[in-house]
Design an enzyme around this catalytic site. Structure first.
Site, short mmCIF file in Angstrom:
data_model
loop_
_atom_site.label_atom_id
_atom_site.label_comp_id
_atom_site.label_asym_id
_atom_site.label_seq_id
_atom_site.Cartn_x
_atom_site.Cartn_y
_atom_site.Cartn_z
N LYS A 195 -109.70 71.46 -56.10
CA LYS A 195 -108.39 70.81 -56.00
C LYS A 195 -107.51 71.65 -55.10
O LYS A 195 -107.25 72.82 -55.38
CB LYS A 195 -107.76 70.66 -57.38
N ARG A 205 -95.98 63.02 -57.97
CA ARG A 205 -94.94 63.83 -58.63
C ARG A 205 -93.64 63.03 -58.77
O ARG A 205 -92.89 63.25 -59.72
CB ARG A 205 -94.74 65.13 -57.86
N LYS A 217 -97.70 75.47 -55.56
CA LYS A 217 -98.86 75.65 -56.46
C LYS A 217 -99.98 76.45 -55.79
O LYS A 217 -101.13 76.39 -56.21
CB LYS A 217 -99.35 74.28 -56.93
N GLU A 233 -115.98 77.43 -56.53
CA GLU A 233 -115.32 76.79 -57.68
C GLU A 233 -116.25 75.80 -58.38
O GLU A 233 -116.30 75.74 -59.61
CB GLU A 233 -114.06 76.05 -57.22
N LYS A 248 -110.36 66.89 -54.53
CA LYS A 248 -109.05 66.25 -54.49
C LYS A 248 -108.14 67.02 -53.56
O LYS A 248 -108.07 68.24 -53.68
CB LYS A 248 -108.47 66.25 -55.90
N SER A 274 -102.29 59.92 -54.45
CA SER A 274 -101.09 59.11 -54.27
C SER A 274 -100.61 59.04 -52.82
O SER A 274 -100.23 57.97 -52.35
CB SER A 274 -99.98 59.64 -55.17
N TYR A 313 -105.81 54.36 -56.78
CA TYR A 313 -104.77 53.43 -57.22
C TYR A 313 -105.05 52.02 -56.70
O TYR A 313 -104.42 51.07 -57.12
CB TYR A 313 -103.40 53.93 -56.75
C1 PBG Z 1 -101.42 67.37 -62.34
C2 PBG Z 1 -101.99 66.40 -61.36
C3 PBG Z 1 -101.54 66.11 -60.06
C4 PBG Z 1 -102.31 65.05 -59.61
C5 PBG Z 1 -103.22 64.73 -60.61
N1 PBG Z 1 -103.01 65.58 -61.69
C6 PBG Z 1 -100.43 66.69 -59.28
C7 PBG Z 1 -100.40 68.09 -58.95
O1 PBG Z 1 -101.37 68.84 -59.16
O2 PBG Z 1 -99.35 68.54 -58.49
C8 PBG Z 1 -102.14 64.36 -58.27
C9 PBG Z 1 -102.64 62.95 -58.20
C10 PBG Z 1 -102.16 62.16 -57.03
O3 PBG Z 1 -101.44 62.65 -56.14
O4 PBG Z 1 -102.50 60.96 -56.98
N2 PBG Z 1 -102.03 68.58 -62.46
#
Ligand code: PBG
Length: 325
Positions: A195, A205, A217, A233, A248, A274, A313
């Site tokens: 990720k 968010r 992050k 990982e 991701k 997203s 989505y």
């Molecule tokens: C939370 C999480 C996130 C997403 C899925 N779980 C956001 C982040 O890590 O800041 C993102 C999903 C998306 O953008 O569709 N840990």
């Protein structure tokens, strides 16, 4: 000329015969946002066509999704500000929004695969996936303890798969241990293994009002320049007991999907996040692209790259198109 590749593209019937992969509804997982209340269906401004649902409305949406063949959903909670604190206390409430929602969904749709997110950010007043110390550092091991408890609460509510999305070290092993110790050996771990710290999460968010209140992050999510680290990982998560590994975001990381697919024997998931969804929706609203064609092309390309499961989505819309095609 003796070699003419175009011979195999001559007609749709021939193209269908030689097609290498086929996107199907079985590949798709539908992420859904849930909120408290009744008869609430509030569109996410940066994700047209995506809503935060109260439980009653969510059940209707799931029914529609099942009707077009969707077999799995991933749940994310919108937690009101007054329930957020620095310790993300609400994440451990066995009567909280997610456990309550999972129970109701499993009761109404026992065969649906319900996936829950394991991370602190929706519950944290600081918007981070882990606990934070006075200097603003993200604490790994104390966070992992909370994550393991959170996963157990979700499993007890009936979640089929728990999905740690926090990127703390050692969380998959800790979760597996707690689940097994309490008899939940049937619950799978869908690990967000690779990720990345990505700007593509912006609209998500917005949906959960979960943006970090300070900093970024990057001390826990991965650097977008790294590929070997993704393999590291993934290997760790497999050794710790992951059942499925995930990459991701998806589109900007297709090489990672491909490398992981060729280096492991586990199912590989990709999260079409997203921001990837928002870009297509925005361009389509402007009339600049053919939304339906781009949606299917994108999802097909993720499968071709090596994704066996795709969180998107677009799941319901794509399922509908696939069914009619
Ligand atoms: C939370 C999480 C996130 C997403 C899925 N779980 C956001 C982040 O890590 O800041 C993102 C999903 C998306 O953008 O569709 N840990």
């Amino acid at each position: 000329m003796t070699l003419r590749p175009r011979r195999l593209r001559k007609s749709e019937s021939i193209r269908r015969l030689v097609r290498e992969i086929q996107l199907t509804v079985d590949d798709l997982i539908y992420p859904l946002f849930v909120m408290e209340g009744e008869q609430q269906k509030v569109e996410v401004p940066s994700m047209p066509g995506c809503y935060r649902y109260s439980l009653d409305e969510l059940l209707k949406e799931i029914e529609d999704a099942q009707a077009v063949g969707i077999g799995a959903i991933a749940l994310f909670p919108l937690i009101p500000d007054h329930q957020k604190d620095a310790q993300a206390t609400e994440s451990l409430n066995p009567e909280g929004l997610i456990p309550k929602t999972v129970k109701a969904i499993k009761q109404a749709f026992p065969d649906l695969v319900v996936i829950t997110d394991v991370a602190l950010d929706p519950y944290s007043s600081l918007g981070h996936d882990g606990l934070v110390d006075e200097q603003g550092r993200i604490l790994n091991d104390p966070t992992v303890e909370i994550l393991a408890k959170m996963a157990l609460i979700q499993a007890e509510a009936g979640a089929d798969w728990v999905a740690p999305s926090d990127m703390m070290d050692g969380r998959v092993g800790a979760i597996r241990k707690v689940l097994d110790a309490s008899g939940h050996w049937k619950v799978s771990i869908l690990a967000y293994s690779a990720k990345y710290a990505s700007a593509y999460y912006g609209p998500f968010r917005d949906a959960l009002e979960s943006a970090p209140r300070f900093g970024d992050k990057k001390t826990y999510q991965m650097d977008s320049a790294n590929a070997l680290e993704a393999l590291k990982e993934v290997n760790l998560d497999i050794a710790e007991g992951a059942d499925i590994v995930m990459v991701k975001p998806a589109l900007a990381y297709m090489d990672i999907i491909h490398r992981i697919r060729t280096s492991t024997h586990l199912p590989v998931a990709a999260y079409n996040v997203s921001g990837e969804y928002a870009m297509i929706k925005a361009a389509a609203q402007k009339g600049w692209i053919d939304e339906k064609a781009i949606m299917l092309e994108t999802l097909t390309s993720l499968k071709r790259a090596g994704a066996n499961l795709i969180l998107t989505y677009f799941a319901k819309e794509a399922a509908l198109l696939l069914r009619n095609s």
